[in-house]
Design an enzyme around this catalytic site. Structure first.
Site, PDB file in Angstrom:
ATOM      1  N   ARG A  81       0.869  -1.182   0.000  1.00 18.49           N
ATOM      2  CA  ARG A  81       0.000   0.000   0.000  1.00 18.49           C
ATOM      3  C   ARG A  81       0.902   1.227   0.000  1.00 18.49           C
ATOM      4  NH1 ARG A  81      -2.236   3.382   3.904  1.00 18.49           N
ATOM      5  NH2 ARG A  81      -4.355   4.106   3.520  1.00 18.49           N
ATOM      6  N   SER A 106     -12.928  -2.971   1.003  1.00 15.63           N
ATOM      7  CA  SER A 106     -13.237  -2.316   2.286  1.00 15.63           C
ATOM      8  C   SER A 106     -14.699  -1.919   2.294  1.00 15.63           C
ATOM      9  CB  SER A 106     -12.404  -1.039   2.451  1.00 15.63           C
ATOM     10  OG  SER A 106     -11.058  -1.360   2.595  1.00 15.63           O
ATOM     11  N   LYS A 137      -3.977   6.219   8.871  1.00 18.15           N
ATOM     12  CA  LYS A 137      -4.759   6.623   7.685  1.00 18.15           C
ATOM     13  C   LYS A 137      -5.437   7.946   8.010  1.00 18.15           C
ATOM     14  CE  LYS A 137      -8.779   4.953   5.034  1.00 18.15           C
ATOM     15  NZ  LYS A 137      -8.516   4.828   3.621  1.00 18.15           N
TER      16      LYS A 137
END
Ligand code: 3NM
Length: 221
Positions: free
Chosen positions: A45, A116, A145
């Site tokens: 990621r 998600s 995040k």
């Protein structure tokens, strides 16, 4: 669905997610240590301030993919479907702002597809459109995040399992070896973590502790 749900559940146990901006050490060393510690799945990621793009991103992806391959750890790419297809990754993980899951499924064939979700409706849509697993979060507060949604604790996970939704589920957000147990007790198949491993003094020990925490509960289930 492209992967046998039972196999998917085992892969989700300790799902390590990382990009170059999450590490204080060389990402390759961090991944190698995490694998030694017992992670079961890896997601690349590459996001956030200072992240890599283009050729540099691809080059790091390939290095991390090669490390995963040596240990038979499937390599998942976050969001970047083109990159996943180009380097023949084992799967992709997408959010609600990305392309629809059925469109992605057509692009990736039988690779692993994770989505998600934050509501029952999003979960049902993801399942109908071919997700192999769903990710739910943030379970606990996270500073990793920046645009994470409101902390949901175990409420949504409990709701999903009471509705008899059986798709493999992984929780994310602020998870550590100390707070992982309630999540597994509430029906998650595993935990996904960034900082608990990537920022640890010993990523190997951190991964091993997470693996023990998850397995301890599963054995008792
Ligand atoms: N997604 P850490 S929370 C990537 O809620 C990500 O969907 C989230 O990092 C979500 O393990 C999150 O360091 C960050 O808290 C997880």
């Amino acid at each position: 669905m492209a992967v046998n749900p039972q196999a998917m559940r085992s892969l989700l146990k300790v799902y390590f997610i990382m990009g170059s901006t999450n590490c204080c050490q060389n990402p390759e060393n961090v991944l190698q240590a995490a694998i030694k510690g017992g992670i079961t799945l890896f997601q690349f990621r590459e996001k956030g301030a200072g992240c890599l793009y283009g050729k540099e991103k691809e080059s790091l992806a390939k290095k991390l993919q090669a490390i995963c391959k040596q240990s038979n750890i499937p390599f998942i790419v976050n969001d970047d479907i083109e990159l996943a297809v180009k380097i023949n990754a084992d799967g992709v993980h997408i959010g609600q702002d990305d392309e629809a899951a059925d469109v992605v499924r057509r692009k990736i064939g039988s690779k692993i597809l994770g989505v998600s979700v934050h509501s029952m409706q999003e979960a049902e849509t993801a399942i109908r459109q071919g997700a192999d697993y769903i990710g739910i979060g943030p379970i606990y507060p996270t500073s990793t995040k920046a645009d994470a949604k409101a902390v949901q604790g175990l409420t949504f996970l409990t709701e999903l399992r009471s509705a008899d939704i059986q798709i493999p589920v992984v929780g994310i957000g602020g998870i550590t070896s100390e707070n992982a147990s309630p999540l597994i007790e509430a029906g998650a198949d595993g935990v996904s973590v960034i900082s608990a491993i990537s920022q640890a003094d010993s990523p190997e020990k951190a991964a091993a502790k997470l693996y023990d925490a998850v397995n301890r509960i599963m054995r008792n289930a």
